[in-house]
Design an enzyme around this catalytic site. Sequence first.
Site, short mmCIF file in Angstrom:
data_model
loop_
_atom_site.label_atom_id
_atom_site.label_comp_id
_atom_site.label_asym_id
_atom_site.label_seq_id
_atom_site.Cartn_x
_atom_site.Cartn_y
_atom_site.Cartn_z
N GLU B 49 5.61 18.69 -66.58
CA GLU B 49 6.70 18.52 -65.62
C GLU B 49 6.08 17.95 -64.36
O GLU B 49 5.23 18.59 -63.75
CB GLU B 49 7.27 19.90 -65.33
N ASP B 60 12.81 26.12 -53.97
CA ASP B 60 11.37 26.37 -54.08
C ASP B 60 10.84 27.35 -53.05
O ASP B 60 11.27 27.36 -51.90
CB ASP B 60 10.61 25.04 -53.96
#
Lengths: 396, 268
Positions: B49, B60
Amino acid sequence: MKIGMPKDGRFGDFGGKYIPETLVPAVEELEENYQKIKSDKSFQNELDYYLKNYAGRPTPLYFAENLTKSVGGAKIYLKREDLLHGGAHKINNTLGQALLAKKMKKKRIIAETGAGQHGVATAMACSCLGLPSEVYMGYKDTVRQQQNVFRMDLLGCKVYPVKSGSQTLKDAINEAIRDWITNVDTTYYLLGSAVGPHPYPVMVRDFQSVIGKEIKKQMKNVPDTVIACVGGGSNAIGTFYPMIDDGVEMIGVEAAGKGLKTGMHSATLNAGKKGVLHGMMTYLLQDNDGQIKETHSISAGLDYPGVGPEHAFLKDAGNVKYKSATDNEVINAFLALTKTEGIIPALESAHAISHAIKIAKTRSKSDSIVVTLSGRGDKDIDIVKQYLRKNVKNSR
Amino acid sequence: MSKIQDKFKELKSKNEKALISYIMTGFPNENTTLTIVRGLVRGGADIIELGFPFSDPIADGPVIQNASTVSLNKGAKIEKFFSLVKKIRKETDIPLVLMTYTNVLYTHGYSAFMSKAKSVGIDGLILPDMSIEESKEYLKSAKKNNLDTIFLVSPNTKNDRLKKIARASTGFLYMVAVFGTTGVQTKIHKYTIDAIKNAKKIVGKKIPIGIGFGVSTPADVKKYVSVGVDAVIVGSANLKIIENTAPSKLQRKIVNYTKTLKKSTRVN
């Protein structure tokens, strides 16, 4: 589309729900509960009670005769949201949402704040209703608005300085969203402007619409022109929305900072392009790769690279004109209102005043202009002092 | 069948689960990214990824936020990202998934962005702020360009919605392990295990399920494999190694770490 009635959470192309999956149940729960209280008489009565007895509504509509005379032209009226408890229109929304949070049995309230006005208004509403509050504030803003940080401290509200990104309002929103994702079950996110994922833009607009409704009552009829400053755009949409079908000239004023050409501004609708941030599609100040740009404004409350999606829609539909005022013009308007009327406006609101002065000159004396004076300027005194000192030095 | 789908099929026949390794491109700098990718491949990662930074990564935690900031400050640009993917593609056939935020794609136009991404060798997309309600145009462009659309689900996602999201997803379904942002966790919650078991029951026959957010140790991997996930996704832990390792030792460290994780994906 009927103006003001979003379909699937969208105003035309704008708005929507671009959110991490964890927040979906929370946003759905909010929407459901908001629909309920919207038509619930007892909720609305309770809110009215607090707006009247705690916040100080209705606020006066003041004919600024001295300012009008000194400008020469249209009559300038001020909608005195600066006289509300806490010193800004923010309390209209925080009382509404805090009451809603209480009905939803949420145990913890979080919020973001730019200049600190929404943070203070959140802390006040939460104290009043017996809810604990925690506020995220960009580190840069905690430095330039220390007084408001201390006010929140005194009100028993925890303030978290945010050191990521540009350390201003947008980063405070990022951090509040992260907190919400982490504590989604217990926490109510009390968003301060008409931004974010649906239903926030609609809900905040509705709570702020008390401004426009009162103006209509107080003017006996509608004014020719209404003007309000636009950062996220909550005082502006609250002013405009009740008059949206009344043929009133509506003008939103953004922060042109050091000038639109310098890149150092926050004039999203004047210089931005469409994109997705903070759960909504709207106009954004961004680079070619979609990275959000750092913004600048002398007023922390307008220092935001996005704008409420309904404003984006109204701009494209042509219902509202969006202009801008530079830091310098804003300081001049701030000084003019202070000297002529003895009213010290928030720098945010001084953007709207600046534009009112500009156009009043060109209008007939029988015309009326209502400016929403969204907040008082005590919090900005040091910034103005520094600005004047620097500029006197420079001109020597 | 897409490269990602092929990979899951291949692993199934070997009785293994997928190790999906995330890194942020351009962190700590552009050149090192290629070194790190080589380390992941040699260590046995099944899918990589590749993160492309966004200025406002709301899903995040601090580790990926910091990596995003570093990458942007060093001049991350989507054109450079595409060149990097091209370079990676010259060396390896491993499935590559791009993880970024909606605005990065939207600003270039979904269709234009995806056709470019596909042409350089991207196989799938993950956008943590793309909800299925807003995904019509996105899905249309992805389908046209044969890119897998990997949506996220959360432990609080209700079953009817889970089914809807699974229908819109191709490649695999990304289950978020925690209420929270990305980053290393100290424990595995019971609610996560329950959510995995439920998702396997409700949509597990239609699409592989990967678990991510907070996965970092071989023990985590073993635990998740034992309750039936098809893939584990490791992200922030990789970035922490990258942050704390001298450049000369970095590749070896990544290889070794990836190897120990991969070992734990084998079902005995």
